[in-house]
Design a protein around this motif. Structure first.
Motif, PDB file in Angstrom:
ATOM      1  N   GLU A  42      -9.081   6.624  -3.985  1.00 43.98           N
ATOM      2  CA  GLU A  42      -9.632   5.989  -4.905  1.00 43.98           C
ATOM      3  C   GLU A  42      -9.836   5.720  -6.688  1.00 43.98           C
ATOM      4  OE1 GLU A  42     -13.408   8.850  -4.734  1.00 43.98           O
ATOM      5  OE2 GLU A  42     -13.406   8.364  -2.810  1.00 43.98           O
ATOM      6  N   VAL A  45      -7.781   2.150  -6.510  1.00 38.25           N
ATOM      7  CA  VAL A  45      -8.354   1.269  -6.790  1.00 38.25           C
ATOM      8  C   VAL A  45      -9.049   1.639  -8.393  1.00 38.25           C
ATOM      9  CG1 VAL A  45     -10.827   0.982  -5.791  1.00 38.25           C
ATOM     10  CG2 VAL A  45      -9.215   1.235  -4.031  1.00 38.25           C
ATOM     11  N   GLU A 431      -7.998  -5.472  -0.234  1.00 37.63           N
ATOM     12  CA  GLU A 431      -7.346  -4.187  -0.536  1.00 37.63           C
ATOM     13  C   GLU A 431      -7.364  -3.418   0.952  1.00 37.63           C
ATOM     14  OE1 GLU A 431      -9.817  -2.871  -3.134  1.00 37.63           O
ATOM     15  OE2 GLU A 431      -8.776  -4.930  -2.760  1.00 37.63           O
TER      16      GLU A 431
END
Length: 497
Positions: A42, A45, A431
């Motif tokens: 995370e 990202v 992704e």
């Protein structure tokens, strides 16, 4: 030295305990490492989103300025096209970057200054272009030569470059952390595998040794005195009981490692039930009591113990779900496929009919357009493939639009059958296109229940049917899954045989 029944029982119990501890350790370590990997992912990202937003904003500002200067130098309207394309996208790009950086208070002041600079720069660009278009090129160039606009661009470029550099560093660190977690997970799995192999090997060795001793004893008894039938019968009975004991302990070693999890669930329920009299006792004392013992007891009974019980329940449910998921995957891999004639249109209609009420509840619709001949395949596996994809389309629908599902079928020149299942849901990030097919891996906002096994299960079934599954997706248009299958599973079964 021969192994007695009690010795065998003690050794077996010790092996079971060691295997249980290894299992608990690897499950706990795996869950922790998976959660850490998710955190690192995370972060990566988020860093990538920030970098993309910063690069987009920087490029738009540069395009707008370059277009303005080209127009001022040539007075050719063709140079204004990049400016016109960029001018309306600059503020949304800034808002996207501001949303990413909202979690960082130190970025508030620089972002506020950038907003001012963007407004001033856009005003300058508009003013100079209007002046040049009105034939006042000298006045427009005079504004440009003051370097005020260039200073604003320099400040914005400096901030955007800093954001990009910080995002790159954070992405690199996140990838390094993910690799570290993956390596740690491999080490834990390897250690656990070695321990389990040692336990199973020890159990097998002990069972074989014990069995050999029993067989030797049986042969010795049979050879002692054939005339003493009663004695032989008695010893045979003893040996039969011993054999049953061996089988019982072997079953425990190989199948009952899951029993402690059930015990944990049961004792958790008993512990939760035991809280009722404690809560009643605490309730007899006033809430404003200053007795530290009463205060601590109230906090323990009303907060600490319920929280601990909830955590235990959550962890056991998660562990149980993971075990069931792995069992489901392994069973499907071992199931014998049965090839039969299947009309894909009929199969698709029956599969859609099973979820039609859910589609209708969202005021959505589903369409079917399959132009393929009948195929020879495993009906149950193909139904499960389409059913999983339809369930995902409904589960991950976009909250702002009705469900739209399209099922299309075609046959390529090489004879392979392709089935496209398209939806207008919330989509899958680029992704995540490969990782969603991995076991226990999910994509996007985790606001719906699931274990992350559906698409992994679908891929296994599609490959068992002589094909595969791929996807195309974006958040605007939704997702299209393409399932390929062999037109005749019987030919594949013969070649495998």
């Amino acid at each position: 030295m021969p192994i007695t029944s009690k010795g065998f029982a003690r050794y077996s119990l010790a092996l079971i305990i060691v295997g249980l501890l290894a299992l608990i350790g690897v499950v706990a370590a795996t869950i922790w490492l998976v959660e850490r990997t998710q955190v690192y992912f995370e972060e990566v990202v988020e860093a990538r989103e920030g970098r993309q937003a910063a690069v987009e904003l920087r490029n738009l500002l540069q395009d707008a300025q370059s277009s303005q200067r080209g127009f001022l130098l040539t007075l050719d309207d063709a140079y204004l096209e990049p400016y016109q394309n960029a001018i309306g996208r600059i503020q949304p790009a800034y808002d996207r970057l501001a949303a990413v950086l909202a979690a960082y208070p130190q970025a508030d002041e620089p972002m506020a200054q950038m907003q001012i600079d963007i407004n001033d720069k856009l005003a300058e660009l508009s003013q100079t272009i209007d002046l040049a278009a009105a034939g006042q090129s000298d006045e427009a160039l005079a504004i440009v030569t003051t370097d005020t606009g260039e200073q604003m661009m320099t400040r914005m470029r400096t901030l955007l470059d800093a954001v990009i550099a910080a995002a790159d560093e954070r992405t690199f660190n996140g990838i390094v952390d993910q690799r570290g977690a993956a390596n740690a997970l491999r080490i834990v799995a390897l250690i656990a595998a070695l321990v389990i192999i040692a336990v199973v090997g020890g159990a097998a060795w002990m069972v074989l040794r014990y069995t050999r001793e029993l067989d030797y004893a049986r042969s010795e008894v049979e050879a002692l005195n054939h005339d003493l039938e009663a004695r032989v019968a008695e010893r045979t009975t003893d040996l039969r009981r011993a054999n049953e004991e061996v089988q019982r302990f072997a079953y425990i070693v190989t199948h009952d490692l899951r029993a402690p999890l059930v015990n944990i669930m049961g004792f958790t329920s008993e512990l939760e039930s035991a809280l009722s009299p404690i809560n009643a006792l605490v309730a007899k004392h006033p809430e404003d009591s200053t007795d530290p013992v009463i205060v601590e007891a109230r906090q323990t009974a009303l907060e600490d113990l319920p929280e601990a019980i909830g955590f235990i329940r959550s962890s056991t449910r998660k562990m149980d779900g993971l075990i069931n998921a792995i069992l489901k995957i392994s069973r499907e891999g071992g199931r014998a496929l049965k090839a039969e004639r299947v009309d894909l249109t009929d199969l698709a209609e029956s599969t859609v009919g099973a979820v039609q009420h859910q589609i209708s509840d969202s005021e959505g619709e589903a369409s079917i357009d399959i132009a393929t001949p009948p195929v020879f395949t495993d009906r149950l596996a193909l139904e499960q493939v389409l059913g999983n994809l339809l369930d995902n389309a409904i589960k991950y629908r976009h909250p702002d639009r009705p469900i739209q599902i399209e099922i299309k079928g075609r046959q390529e020149r090489d004879g392979r059958i392709f089935i496209d299942v398209s939806d207008n849901g919330r989509g899958i990030a680029p992704e995540d296109h490969d990782r969603v097919f991995e076991l226990f891996r999910r994509s996007g906002n985790q606001n719906v229940p699931g274990e992350g096994i559906g698409l992994a299960h679908v891929r296994i079934m599609a490959r068992n049917l002589g094909g595969d599954i791929t996807l195309k997706s974006n958040p605007v248009h939704g997702t299209t899954f393409t399932v390929s299958i062999a037109p005749d599973l019987r030919a594949i079964a013969r070649s495998r045989a």
